[in-house]
Scaffold this active site. Structure first.
Site, PDB file in Angstrom:
ATOM      1  N   THR A  53     -17.495  41.935  33.477  1.00 28.88           N
ATOM      2  CA  THR A  53     -16.699  42.712  34.414  1.00 28.88           C
ATOM      3  C   THR A  53     -15.563  43.406  33.686  1.00 28.88           C
ATOM      4  O   THR A  53     -15.015  42.860  32.730  1.00 28.88           O
ATOM      5  CB  THR A  53     -16.110  41.728  35.446  1.00 28.88           C
ATOM      6  OG1 THR A  53     -17.179  41.218  36.211  1.00 28.88           O
ATOM      7  CG2 THR A  53     -15.088  42.369  36.354  1.00 28.88           C
ATOM      8  N   ARG A 107     -26.111  39.498  46.607  1.00 29.91           N
ATOM      9  CA  ARG A 107     -24.966  38.642  46.246  1.00 29.91           C
ATOM     10  C   ARG A 107     -23.714  39.501  46.019  1.00 29.91           C
ATOM     11  O   ARG A 107     -23.769  40.549  45.394  1.00 29.91           O
ATOM     12  CB  ARG A 107     -25.310  37.869  44.984  1.00 29.91           C
ATOM     13  CG  ARG A 107     -24.194  36.952  44.461  1.00 29.91           C
ATOM     14  CD  ARG A 107     -23.402  37.592  43.361  1.00 29.91           C
ATOM     15  NE  ARG A 107     -22.478  36.652  42.713  1.00 29.91           N
ATOM     16  CZ  ARG A 107     -21.529  37.011  41.872  1.00 29.91           C
ATOM     17  NH1 ARG A 107     -21.353  38.288  41.583  1.00 29.91           N
ATOM     18  NH2 ARG A 107     -20.744  36.124  41.316  1.00 29.91           N
ATOM     19  N   GLY A 131     -19.792  39.320  44.568  1.00 24.07           N
ATOM     20  CA  GLY A 131     -18.895  38.488  43.766  1.00 24.07           C
ATOM     21  C   GLY A 131     -17.459  38.564  44.252  1.00 24.07           C
ATOM     22  O   GLY A 131     -17.147  39.046  45.338  1.00 24.07           O
ATOM     23  N   ASP A 132     -16.576  38.077  43.423  1.00 23.97           N
ATOM     24  CA  ASP A 132     -15.148  38.021  43.759  1.00 23.97           C
ATOM     25  C   ASP A 132     -14.445  39.362  43.600  1.00 23.97           C
ATOM     26  O   ASP A 132     -13.404  39.611  44.222  1.00 23.97           O
ATOM     27  CB  ASP A 132     -14.445  37.014  42.844  1.00 23.97           C
ATOM     28  CG  ASP A 132     -14.613  37.395  41.370  1.00 23.97           C
ATOM     29  OD1 ASP A 132     -15.763  37.657  40.955  1.00 23.97           O
ATOM     30  OD2 ASP A 132     -13.603  37.438  40.647  1.00 23.97           O
ATOM     31  N   THR A 142     -11.916  37.695  35.946  1.00 25.71           N
ATOM     32  CA  THR A 142     -13.299  37.866  35.507  1.00 25.71           C
ATOM     33  C   THR A 142     -13.870  36.489  35.237  1.00 25.71           C
ATOM     34  O   THR A 142     -13.160  35.598  34.769  1.00 25.71           O
ATOM     35  CB  THR A 142     -13.405  38.739  34.247  1.00 25.71           C
ATOM     36  OG1 THR A 142     -14.768  38.710  33.785  1.00 25.71           O
ATOM     37  CG2 THR A 142     -12.485  38.283  33.133  1.00 25.71           C
ATOM     38  N   GLY A 143     -15.125  36.319  35.535  1.00 32.58           N
ATOM     39  CA  GLY A 143     -15.740  35.001  35.341  1.00 32.58           C
ATOM     40  C   GLY A 143     -16.664  34.730  36.516  1.00 32.58           C
ATOM     41  O   GLY A 143     -17.103  35.663  37.190  1.00 32.58           O
ATOM     42  N   GLY A 146     -17.726  34.465  39.795  1.00 29.37           N
ATOM     43  CA  GLY A 146     -17.089  34.941  41.013  1.00 29.37           C
ATOM     44  C   GLY A 146     -17.021  33.914  42.116  1.00 29.37           C
ATOM     45  O   GLY A 146     -16.048  33.858  42.885  1.00 29.37           O
TER      46      GLY A 146
HETATM   47  N1  ASP Z   1     -16.547  37.956  38.403  1.00 27.25           N
HETATM   48  C1  ASP Z   1     -17.774  38.693  38.310  1.00 27.25           C
HETATM   49  C2  ASP Z   1     -18.665  38.288  39.445  1.00 27.25           C
HETATM   50  O1  ASP Z   1     -18.822  37.111  39.677  1.00 27.25           O
HETATM   51  C3  ASP Z   1     -18.490  38.542  37.008  1.00 27.25           C
HETATM   52  C4  ASP Z   1     -17.644  38.672  35.768  1.00 27.25           C
HETATM   53  O2  ASP Z   1     -16.447  38.703  35.835  1.00 27.25           O
HETATM   54  O3  ASP Z   1     -18.199  38.737  34.678  1.00 27.25           O
HETATM   55  O4  ASP Z   1     -19.238  39.137  40.067  1.00 27.25           O
END
Ligand code: ASP
Length: 275
Positions: free
Chosen positions: A154, A182, A184-185, A205-206, A208
């Site tokens: 992200t 789906r 995400g956050d 980021t991570g 979600g």
């Molecule tokens: N946070 C993002 C999601 O879950 C993915 C990412 O940050 O790499 O959609």
């Protein structure tokens, strides 16, 4: 008069060591693109940085985004301004050339905060936001990695302008091999992004799902409100991801004053800042 600042990240996902300098360089190009517009305000700078990264095939936003279970790209993006807590997001869009532009349009329009799928695409057409063939986003590397797991990379940016206005922008393909539909956050205020001019602005980021369950971005801004130092807030957020959710990720934070901060609990997260 506030001291302007901009911080940009390129995701905290697992990246081969050899690719890290290339991703760092991409983030620095985006920082330059955003910083060039800081005189136009925090929103303009944050959006310009993210828009640039949507065109970087190395990163998981726009072109080069990761694929879902069925081999399609579904993109999420969000923006938030800290003045009146205005926010806009789009989720699971397939044919919008720059999802961040559409998130800005959702915010400007003001009727809704989050649009997804076909409805979001129709809204793009009704507002003259550029659309494209969904295949535009799919690159060979992602085709080869299809079937893998884990979060992607992200991209996000947080800015403070000379009027003390704060803004955050984020764009993502989400996580590898996600279920179609789906979300995400990233496009959800309070989960992947939050901005409040009185206290600070953040972007995550991570994984979600962990950010959503913890309402992590909102929690971080509440901590800023209570006077916790932005560096401590950033470190505490990634620690909480680990302890409460056994999860991984990274965050960037800009307070009302002081330098931007970044923290992550993964091996790497390319980021760069200007102030
Ligand atoms: N946070 C993002 C999601 O879950 C993915 C990412 O940050 O790499 O959609």
């Amino acid at each position: 008069m506030a001291r302007p600042a901009l911080i940009v990240h390129g995701g905290a996902g697992p990246v081969p060591v050899a690719e890290r300098p290339l991703r760092q360089a991409a983030v620095e190009r985006a920082l330059a693109a955003g910083w060039a517009l800081i005189g136009d305000g925090a929103l303009a700078a944050a959006v310009a940085a993210v828009r640039r990264l949507e065109d970087e095939p190395l990163l998981n936003a726009g072109i080069g985004a990761c694929l879902n279970l069925e081999g399609d790209v579904e993109l999420d993006a969000g923006v938030m301004e800290g003045g009146e807590l205005r926010a806009g997001g789009v989720a699971a869009v397939r044919d919008v050339r720059h999802p961040i532009d559409l998130a800005v349009e959702v915010m400007r329009d003001g009727r809704h905060v989050l649009l997804c799928g076909d409805g979001a695409s129709r809204f793009a057409r009704s507002r003259g936001v550029e659309t494209c063939d969904p295949s535009t986003f799919i690159i060979d590397r992602e085709r080869q990695q299809h079937g893998g797991e884990g979060q992607g990379d992200t991209v996000g940016a947080v800015a403070r302008d000379s009027d003390g206005r704060l803004a955050v922008a984020v764009s993502t393909g989400g996580v590898h091999n996600k279920w179609p539909g789906r979300i995400g956050d990233s496009p959800i205020p309070g989960a992947g992004i939050f901005a409040d001019d009185r206290f600070g602005a953040v972007c995550g980021t991570g994984q979600g799902e962990a950010f959503i369950r913890l309402a992590l971005s909102r929690l971080m801004v509440i901590e800023l409100e209570h006077g916790v130092d932005p560096a401590v807030v950033a470190k505490g957020a990634v620690a909480l991801l680990g302890t409460a959710m056994h999860s991984v990720g990274g965050v960037i934070v800009v307070g009302r004053e002081g330098s931007p901060q970044a923290a992550f609990n993964t091996p790497a997260m390319p980021w760069a800042m200007a102030e």
